[in-house]
Design a protein around this motif. Structure first.
Motif, PDB file in Angstrom:
ATOM      1  N   LYS A  75       0.823  -1.215   0.000  1.00  0.00           N
ATOM      2  CA  LYS A  75       0.000   0.000   0.000  1.00  0.00           C
ATOM      3  C   LYS A  75       0.855   1.262   0.000  1.00  0.00           C
ATOM      4  N   ASN A  76       2.158   1.090   0.149  1.00  0.00           N
ATOM      5  CA  ASN A  76       3.118   2.187   0.099  1.00  0.00           C
ATOM      6  C   ASN A  76       4.294   1.738  -0.774  1.00  0.00           C
ATOM      7  N   THR A  77       5.291   2.569  -0.877  1.00  0.00           N
ATOM      8  CA  THR A  77       6.467   2.199  -1.657  1.00  0.00           C
ATOM      9  C   THR A  77       7.122   0.963  -1.048  1.00  0.00           C
ATOM     10  N   CYS A  78       7.301  -0.057  -1.855  1.00  0.00           N
ATOM     11  CA  CYS A  78       7.995  -1.256  -1.390  1.00  0.00           C
ATOM     12  C   CYS A  78       8.622  -1.976  -2.570  1.00  0.00           C
ATOM     13  N   CYS A  79       9.575  -2.832  -2.270  1.00  0.00           N
ATOM     14  CA  CYS A  79      10.248  -3.651  -3.272  1.00  0.00           C
ATOM     15  C   CYS A  79       9.818  -5.093  -3.065  1.00  0.00           C
ATOM     16  N   GLU A  80       9.703  -5.835  -4.168  1.00  0.00           N
ATOM     17  CA  GLU A  80       9.205  -7.197  -4.080  1.00  0.00           C
ATOM     18  C   GLU A  80      10.037  -8.134  -4.936  1.00  0.00           C
ATOM     19  N   VAL A  81      10.036  -9.392  -4.554  1.00  0.00           N
ATOM     20  CA  VAL A  81      10.573 -10.454  -5.408  1.00  0.00           C
ATOM     21  C   VAL A  81       9.679 -11.676  -5.231  1.00  0.00           C
ATOM     22  N   PHE A  94       8.101 -12.095  -1.464  1.00  0.00           N
ATOM     23  CA  PHE A  94       8.733 -11.294  -0.432  1.00  0.00           C
ATOM     24  C   PHE A  94       8.454  -9.814  -0.711  1.00  0.00           C
ATOM     25  N   ASN A  95       8.154  -9.053   0.335  1.00  0.00           N
ATOM     26  CA  ASN A  95       7.983  -7.597   0.250  1.00  0.00           C
ATOM     27  C   ASN A  95       8.954  -6.939   1.217  1.00  0.00           C
ATOM     28  N   PHE A 166      11.078  -9.686 -10.270  1.00  0.00           N
ATOM     29  CA  PHE A 166      11.346  -8.506  -9.452  1.00  0.00           C
ATOM     30  C   PHE A 166      10.331  -7.416  -9.749  1.00  0.00           C
ATOM     31  N   CYS A 167       9.839  -6.777  -8.680  1.00  0.00           N
ATOM     32  CA  CYS A 167       8.792  -5.766  -8.811  1.00  0.00           C
ATOM     33  C   CYS A 167       9.011  -4.657  -7.780  1.00  0.00           C
ATOM     34  N   ALA A 168       8.296  -3.560  -7.973  1.00  0.00           N
ATOM     35  CA  ALA A 168       8.290  -2.478  -6.985  1.00  0.00           C
ATOM     36  C   ALA A 168       6.983  -1.713  -7.101  1.00  0.00           C
ATOM     37  N   VAL A 169       6.500  -1.267  -5.968  1.00  0.00           N
ATOM     38  CA  VAL A 169       5.350  -0.363  -5.902  1.00  0.00           C
ATOM     39  C   VAL A 169       5.881   0.987  -5.458  1.00  0.00           C
ATOM     40  N   VAL A 170       5.478   2.041  -6.158  1.00  0.00           N
ATOM     41  CA  VAL A 170       5.942   3.385  -5.826  1.00  0.00           C
ATOM     42  C   VAL A 170       4.743   4.260  -5.488  1.00  0.00           C
ATOM     43  N   LYS A 171       4.817   4.904  -4.329  1.00  0.00           N
ATOM     44  CA  LYS A 171       3.793   5.869  -3.926  1.00  0.00           C
ATOM     45  C   LYS A 171       4.444   7.252  -3.933  1.00  0.00           C
ATOM     46  N   GLU A 172       3.804   8.186  -4.645  1.00  0.00           N
ATOM     47  CA  GLU A 172       4.358   9.528  -4.750  1.00  0.00           C
ATOM     48  C   GLU A 172       3.643  10.479  -3.798  1.00  0.00           C
ATOM     49  N   PHE A 173       4.357  11.500  -3.366  1.00  0.00           N
ATOM     50  CA  PHE A 173       3.784  12.477  -2.446  1.00  0.00           C
ATOM     51  C   PHE A 173       2.674  13.289  -3.095  1.00  0.00           C
ATOM     52  N   ASN A 175       0.335  12.931  -5.408  1.00  0.00           N
ATOM     53  CA  ASN A 175      -1.030  12.486  -5.699  1.00  0.00           C
ATOM     54  C   ASN A 175      -1.444  11.241  -4.923  1.00  0.00           C
ATOM     55  N   ASP A 176      -0.561  10.666  -4.139  1.00  0.00           N
ATOM     56  CA  ASP A 176      -0.837   9.456  -3.355  1.00  0.00           C
ATOM     57  C   ASP A 176      -1.163   8.238  -4.215  1.00  0.00           C
ATOM     58  N   ASN A 177      -0.979   8.354  -5.537  1.00  0.00           N
ATOM     59  CA  ASN A 177      -1.223   7.206  -6.416  1.00  0.00           C
ATOM     60  C   ASN A 177      -0.128   6.171  -6.250  1.00  0.00           C
ATOM     61  N   LEU A 178      -0.470   4.932  -6.584  1.00  0.00           N
ATOM     62  CA  LEU A 178       0.507   3.854  -6.607  1.00  0.00           C
ATOM     63  C   LEU A 178       0.893   3.561  -8.049  1.00  0.00           C
ATOM     64  N   TYR A 179       2.186   3.386  -8.281  1.00  0.00           N
ATOM     65  CA  TYR A 179       2.695   3.052  -9.605  1.00  0.00           C
ATOM     66  C   TYR A 179       3.417   1.717  -9.504  1.00  0.00           C
ATOM     67  N   TYR A 180       3.262   0.905 -10.542  1.00  0.00           N
ATOM     68  CA  TYR A 180       3.728  -0.476 -10.485  1.00  0.00           C
ATOM     69  C   TYR A 180       4.847  -0.723 -11.492  1.00  0.00           C
ATOM     70  N   TYR A 181       5.955  -1.256 -10.997  1.00  0.00           N
ATOM     71  CA  TYR A 181       7.122  -1.555 -11.813  1.00  0.00           C
ATOM     72  C   TYR A 181       7.418  -3.043 -11.715  1.00  0.00           C
ATOM     73  N   ALA A 182       7.854  -3.632 -12.823  1.00  0.00           N
ATOM     74  CA  ALA A 182       8.236  -5.045 -12.813  1.00  0.00           C
ATOM     75  C   ALA A 182       9.215  -5.317 -13.943  1.00  0.00           C
ATOM     76  N   ASP A 183       9.926  -6.445 -13.826  1.00  0.00           N
ATOM     77  CA  ASP A 183      10.835  -6.815 -14.912  1.00  0.00           C
ATOM     78  C   ASP A 183      10.056  -7.183 -16.165  1.00  0.00           C
TER      79      ASP A 183
END
Length: 196
Positions: A75-81, A94-95, A166-173, A175-183
């Motif tokens: 629900k916030n910025t985190c890194c995942e595998v 894993f988060n 590998f993935c990451a969720v990014v929350k920006e100041f 707009n509070d939106n979540l952005y999704y990154y992955a390989d």
């Protein structure tokens, strides 16, 4: 991302942002390798560039113990595998958060949680956060015995039967939106880290 037989080689990949054509002033890069001497998977998540708009949620109190295992880190910025056994449909997620929190979940198939959904570990893992001239780096070392539901990694001589995602969720100041990154993103209609 299927593994090669050269386990000590450092692999580097760039994460791709899901369904977003807007240019960002930052990027996310991963490097990882299987450290066969110390018997852990070593991962570095690099947030490179203009990162001041990212909410890294670092202000929470971090204690370097098992109590720092937390749910809903995504629900916030985190890194995942995600780590999958290619011999069956089982996989482990894993988060890792920049405040030191971490979580782990087991699945027997696509989004079907294992009966023991929160695996218990004798050894704990803790993210290590570094700052490097405005960039953010999160380092994680996962013991081989924790990679999958298996305690027989001491004699594991190659990782051909593992797939890493590998993935990451990014929350920006702003707009509070979540952005999704992955390989890689296998679903064009929605971001779904569980498809890999």
């Amino acid at each position: 991302m299927k593994q090669s037989k050269n386990n000590n080689f450092v692999n580097t990949i760039n994460l791709q942002r899901f369904a977003d054509n807007f240019d960002k002033n930052y990027s996310i890069k991963i490097d990882y390798n299987f450290d066969e001497v110390n018997k852990f998977l070593d991962i570095n998540y690099y947030f490179v560039g203009y990162c001041s708009n990212i909410n890294f949620n670092e202000n929470l109190i971090f204690q370097n113990d098992a109590a720092n295992r937390k749910d809903n880190l995504w629900k916030n910025t985190c890194c995942e595998v995600f780590i999958k056994n290619n011999n069956n449909n089982y996989y482990r997620e894993f988060n890792f958060a920049f405040n030191g929190a971490w979580a782990c979940y087991d699945f027997v198939d696509y989004r079907i949680a294992a009966k023991i959904a929160n695996p218990k570990f004798e050894n704990n893992i803790f993210p290590i956060i570094n700052n490097d001239i405005g960039n953010k780096i999160l380092n994680v070392k996962i013991p081989f015995a924790m990679l999958l539901n298996c305690n027989n990694f001491d004699n594991f001589d190659n990782f051909d039967n593992l797939t890493l995602h590998f993935c990451a969720v990014v929350k920006e100041f702003q707009n509070d939106n979540l952005y999704y990154y992955a390989d890689k993103h296998l679903d064009n209609s929605k971001a779904d880290f569980h498809k890999f």
